[in-house]
Design an enzyme around this catalytic site. Structure first.
Site, mmCIF file in Angstrom:
data_model
loop_
_atom_site.group_PDB
_atom_site.id
_atom_site.type_symbol
_atom_site.label_atom_id
_atom_site.label_comp_id
_atom_site.label_asym_id
_atom_site.label_seq_id
_atom_site.Cartn_x
_atom_site.Cartn_y
_atom_site.Cartn_z
ATOM 1 N N TYR A 163 2.923 10.036 -0.311
ATOM 2 C CA TYR A 163 3.998 9.465 0.510
ATOM 3 C C TYR A 163 5.362 9.772 -0.124
ATOM 4 O O TYR A 163 6.395 9.651 0.552
ATOM 5 C CB TYR A 163 3.873 7.936 0.664
ATOM 6 N N HIS A 197 -7.782 9.716 -1.563
ATOM 7 C CA HIS A 197 -7.052 9.688 -0.289
ATOM 8 C C HIS A 197 -7.857 10.296 0.875
ATOM 9 O O HIS A 197 -7.895 9.742 1.959
ATOM 10 C CB HIS A 197 -5.705 10.396 -0.444
ATOM 11 N N ASP A 241 0.846 -1.205 0.000
ATOM 12 C CA ASP A 241 0.000 0.000 0.000
ATOM 13 C C ASP A 241 0.876 1.249 0.000
ATOM 14 O O ASP A 241 1.699 1.436 0.895
ATOM 15 C CB ASP A 241 -0.877 -0.008 1.263
ATOM 16 N N LYS A 243 -3.031 6.012 -4.096
ATOM 17 C CA LYS A 243 -4.126 6.934 -3.773
ATOM 18 C C LYS A 243 -3.906 8.282 -4.457
ATOM 19 O O LYS A 243 -2.761 8.736 -4.555
ATOM 20 C CB LYS A 243 -4.201 7.155 -2.248
#
Ligand code: A2P
Length: 287
Positions: free
Chosen positions: A57, A115, A52, A82
């Site tokens: 990120y 998200h 994931d 996401k």
């Protein structure tokens, strides 16, 4: 669709029949570059088949490289990313998706999520914004570029508004979920609507690990608090996404299929007062 986990089953099933490995490897706060590459390779070697990540990120390149270097066939690994909050809307979501694919060096995703919902405190037209973003997800899903689509951090009122406008129902909602913050109203709503709940921060970003109640229960099973939290999520039919960059912890967090938490202990954990939450309320965040 019965997504209760026994000591044996290692997959959940989404409403469209796609199977999803029931423990995913989380990468939030995993730095890009060698750290992400090594963590993902270590996870895949340990047996994880579900990774994931998210555009925000900032580690999709490292995650993709770790997947490529693992030597495991692409189709055997379930990959989620996401779309970030600045990319909401139809065209921007389509562009963000293709950037994510390029960064991961993949030609399809297994799961793509919105998200965070657009919400009322920042957008008068939040329902329409979420609907436009969702329409892009549906387009990509119908084109076969994503095997399943879903959302993250959506509370029941955000989901209700989305369901009113959706052609394809979201298959997943990824929310914060750990002992002391199990968001029962949201998980019940998702279950009633066939939406699989995934748990981000299943260890409360590590905050659960020193909790005395959990330490006492874990000791009786001869397991770590981390494994207890992960197992507790699974027995609720919730898919945990523990994050670690430490090889022995990465391995430990997948070793959760050989024991069963009793009903009494499940209830004790369920009844824990609020603790260890991130404080990130989807209706109040400012990002
Ligand atoms: P690290 O990545 O340095 O190994 P969550 O999954 O709830 O977000 O929690 C992640 C945090 O918990 C990270 O700080 C991670 O540290 C730590 N962690 C993950 N697994 C374990 C474990 N089995 N034992 C102790 N700490 C862990």
């Amino acid at each position: 669709m019965d997504n209760r986990v026994t000591t044996m089953n290692k997959d959940f099933e989404l409403t469209n029949g796609v199977r999803i490995p029931s423990v995913g490897f989380g990468t939030w706060q995993t730095p890009d570059g060698e750290t992400a590459i090594e963590a993902v390779q270590c996870a895949i070697r340990a047996g994880y088949r579900h990774i994931d990540t998210a555009a925000v990120y900032g580690n999709e390149q490292g995650v993709g490289e770790g997947i490529a270097r693992s030597g495991i066939a692409r189709e055997e690994i379930f990959v989620t990313s996401k779309v970030w909050n600045t990319e909401r809307g139809y065209d921007t979501t389509l562009r963000a998706f293709h950037r994510t694919l390029a960064d991961l060096c993949l030609d399809y995703l297994d799961l793509y999520l919105i998200h965070w919902p657009a919400t009322e405190h920042r957008f008068a037209d939040w329902r329409q914004i979420n609907a436009d973003t969702w329409r892009a997800m549906e387009t990509l899903y119908n084109e076969g570029k994503i095997r399943a689509i879903g959302v993250s951090n959506f509370l029941p009122h955000h989901l209700e508004a989305l369901l009113d406008r959706a052609t394809v129902k979201p298959m997943v909602n990824q929310i914060e979920f750990h002992p002391g913050f199990m968001q029962r109203e949201c998980t019940d709503f998702c279950r009633a609507n066939g939406i699989l709940v995934e748990a981000w921060s299943p260890l409360g970003t590590g905050r659960m690990l020193t909790n005395e109640t959990l330490k006492g229960i874990a000791a009786r099973y001869g397991k770590s608090v981390a494994r207890l939290c992960i197992r507790w999520a699974l027995q609720h039919g919730v898919l945990p996404l523990p994050k670690s960059v430490t090889p022995e912890r990465i391995r430990e967090n997948l070793d959760v299929f050989g024991f069963e938490i009793s009903d009494t202990d499940m209830q004790t954990i369920d009844r824990m007062a609020y603790c260890g939450g991130s404080g990130l309320d989807p209706d109040e965040i400012d990002f």
